[in-house]
Design an enzyme around this catalytic site. Structure first.
Site, PDB file in Angstrom:
ATOM      1  CD  GLU A 125      -1.818  -2.340   1.482  1.00  7.89           C
ATOM      2  OE1 GLU A 125      -0.680  -2.597   1.943  1.00  7.89           O
ATOM      3  OE2 GLU A 125      -2.688  -3.214   1.308  1.00  7.89           O
ATOM      4  CG  HIS A 138     -11.166  -6.770   5.962  1.00  9.94           C
ATOM      5  ND1 HIS A 138     -10.372  -7.109   7.031  1.00  9.94           N
ATOM      6  CD2 HIS A 138     -10.476  -7.130   4.852  1.00  9.94           C
ATOM      7  CE1 HIS A 138      -9.249  -7.667   6.595  1.00  9.94           C
ATOM      8  NE2 HIS A 138      -9.284  -7.682   5.271  1.00  9.94           N
TER       9      HIS A 138
END
Lengths: 328, 324
Positions: free
Chosen positions: B60, B129
């Site tokens: 990321e 999530h």
């Protein structure tokens, strides 16, 4: 030989400009004329000059918090640079960036950066543009030994390697991340390897270590890495061992290193070494050197005058440039 | 017009922008042959090739950091972060690099990049999530923050985000990916950033809602209408820049305001809207502003708990009834 001589004299002058610029910043910072922090490049001049002289105009660099030398070596305007460090409206960044963010984007400088290691992924991204738009540009990424312990080092070099990006990662190993030694046989250390370039093998790229106080050695290694990148050979890691003459920042008492160590490194000063080399090769005499020195000093003095006589930024500038080309 | 899902509309927006501008490219985890974790990028790699639809490793920090570098050198990256809850990983690259580069360079550097991130709860994915992180980015000067609630808005706003010269954090709600709606086919169809949309007109009360809460507010409006209560539902669509005029105009008409989002309440986007209306529209209000959000707790896993956690249409209905 003529061309080579000119290039060598030019590199000496570039290093002298950095030396004089930084010594002048040091003086005016001590006198309280410059706000904030300054991280001086004194002692490391051969890295910026050797590396930037391996580039073409269309190429890019990413710089660091110790970035004055990179911008000067890339051809930055000393007036605009000094004015930025003084926080004036006439500075490169209109006084909004200062020492740690000084940049000339038109020279392909993708920011100096106050976050250690932030430039590595940015350099990888610049490499992506070269591929997608087929520009042929190479990006040279300066970072320090301290940054080589950050996750950005790993992620950016890995990405550059798997995508074969035209990026040259130049590690300026000045031996200390503030007070933390990069390596020592015993005691505190930032990493357990002597050479940062050893890490290259883990990414499947080439890595070399050179004497970072030898401008020709730096230039030769980086020129080779740039050529390889431009020809589709992918990224390289070039580690340049050097030493900062000053502390991490102005005001750092440097309790973490000895005076003897500093003196040893000063004997390897990149500028006197290169000057002596040029004299030995009869490419430069004392009169020519003195002339060069006078010219450089006058140029930097003019930059100080320019900065001192420049206006502060207008208060309305606080909220401009938050978004590109618009107010919001 | 075509009937498309929200995910298809996003894909069409990316495809059209990539056809229009060769500097636009996509990168992210599993966006290529896998088609994206939620299938948004779909077959784009077959249409545009691996050079322009780049599968990254799990990285990321490098995804966002390299998007910044690519954007500064003439590309227009669309980077996907698989879940909004993963945005904490490349946070430096977002708030210190992308957001500040223009300002720090005194307006020299331009960073035209889009960071797409699936937001929100409702699929039993638990706390990491199911995150809703829009308020983090609303707080950062230099970023634009977009959050569409319909397929048409998704397409029009994503195209505008790609064309914008600034970093845009583009939130998509996972539950909305399969929602269908009419979407204009016109390749020049865009929706300007900073323009709210009145999704339903009403005279009795204003509901400003974002993301999936727009859907819930419209469901609530249907039911309330059966009882003769007409609420006006406004979707800001872009949280930064925020179209306060449309909200203030509506409050002037209704005198009552509910702000609804799926975020945890403290320091959320609803806090900001409240502050703006309290300052600029205090005397338009007949009673205090009400905020409907998730509780100040992480998203729970169990369906029984998640159902209680998410602020659904019932919560909006009961809040409206308390006010009208």
């Amino acid at each position: 030989m003529k061309e080579s001589k000119d290039k060598m004299i030019q590199m000496l002058e570039d290093m002298m400009v950095i030396r004089e610029f930084e010594s002048t910043v040091q003086k005016h910072f001590a006198e309280g004329e410059i706000p904030g922090f300054v991280h001086l490049y004194l002692g490391e001049e051969a890295v910026a000059v050797g590396a930037c002289n391996a580039l073409e105009e269309k190429d890019y660099i990413t710089s660091t918090h110790r970035g004055h030398g990179h911008l000067l070596a890339r051809g930055g305007d000393v007036n605009k640079m000094m004015a930025e460090i003084f926080g004036k409206a006439t500075g490169y960044n209109k006084g909004k960036g200062g020492s740690m963010h000084i940049a000339d984007v038109s020279l392909g400088i993708l920011g100096a950066n106050g976050i250690v290691g932030a430039g590595l992924p940015i350099a990888a991204g610049s490499g992506i543009t070269s591929q997608i738009l087929d520009t042929g540009a190479v990006t040279l990424c300066f970072f320090g030994d301290g940054a080589s312990n950050r996750g950005t080092f790993h992620e950016a070099i890995n990405l550059a390697s798997i995508w074969n990006l035209p990026v040259v990662f130049v590690c300026e190993n000045n031996m200390y991340a503030i007070s933390m030694p990069q390596y020592r046989s015993d005691g505190r250390k930032g990493q357990n390897i002597k050479d940062v370039s050893d890490r290259a093998v883990a990414y499947g790229i080439s890595g070399v270590t050179v004497d970072g106080n030898d401008v020709m050695a730096v230039n030769e290694a980086v020129t080779e890495a740039v050529k390889k990148a431009r020809n589709g050979g992918g990224p390289s890691l070039v580690e340049c061992k050097t030493y900062r003459h000053r502390g991490h920042f102005e005001g750092d008492p440097t309790v973490y290193r000895s005076d003897e160590e500093l003196e040893e490194w000063k004997k390897k000063d990149p500028i006197s070494r290169f000057k002596n080399l040029l004299k030995d090769q009869e490419l430069l005499d004392d009169a020519e050197y003195d002339e060069l020195k006078e010219k450089v000093e006058a140029r930097i003095k003019e930059a100080v005058d320019f900065s001192q006589n420049s206006p502060d930024p207008d208060p309305s500038e606080v909220t401009t440039d938050v978004y590109y080309g618009e107010g919001v | 017009m075509s009937k498309l899902t929200y995910a298809e509309a996003l894909r069409e927006a990316m495809a059209e922008e990539m056809e229009r501008d060769k500097s636009v490219f996509i990168m992210g985890e599993d966006v290529g042959v896998f088609g994206g974790c939620f299938g948004v990028t779909g077959d784009l790699v077959e249409r545009f090739g691996e050079d322009r639809v780049r599968d990254t490793p799990i990285t990321e920090t490098a995804i966002v950091g390299s998007a910044v570098g690519a954007a500064m050198t003439g590309s227009r990256p669309i980077a996907e972060i698989m879940f909004a809850g993963f945005l904490g990983v490349p946070m430096d690259e977002i708030f210190n690099q992308a957001a500040k580069m223009c300002y720090m360079t005194g307006g020299q550097a331009k960073v035209p990049m889009v960071l797409r991130a699936p937001n929100g709860a409702g699929i039993g994915a638990a706390a990491q999530h199911s995150e809703r992180t829009e308020a983090w980015f609303v707080h950062v000067p230099g970023l634009k923050v977009v959050y569409p609630s319909t397929p048409a808005d998704a397409k029009g706003l994503l195209k505008s985000a790609v064309r914008d010269d600034n970093p845009v954090i583009f939130f998509e709600h996972k539950i909305l990916y399969n929602h269908k709606g009419e979407v204009p086919d016109d390749k020049d169809f865009t929706i300007p950033l900073g323009k709210a949309d009145v999704k339903r007109e009403g005279k009795d009360l204003t509901v400003v809602a974002t993301g999936i809460l727009v859907t819930y507010a419209l469901e609530a409006a249907e039911k309330l209408a059966e009882e003769g209560i007409e609420i006006e539902v406004i979707d800001p669509r872009t949280l930064v820049p925020f179209d306060k005029e449309t909200v203030l105009d509506s409050v002037e008409k209704t005198g009552k305001l509910i702000i609804a989002s799926e975020e945890t309440k403290r320091g959320s986007f609803t806090s900001e809207v409240s502050a703006v209306v309290a300052k600029e529209g205090l005397f338009l209000l007949e009673q205090p502003i009400k905020r409907i959000c998730a509780p100040d707790a992480p998203v729970p896993f169990s369906s029984a708990l998640e159902k209680v956690y998410i602020p659904g249409p019932e919560k909006i209905i009961s809040a409206v009834k308390e006010m009208v």
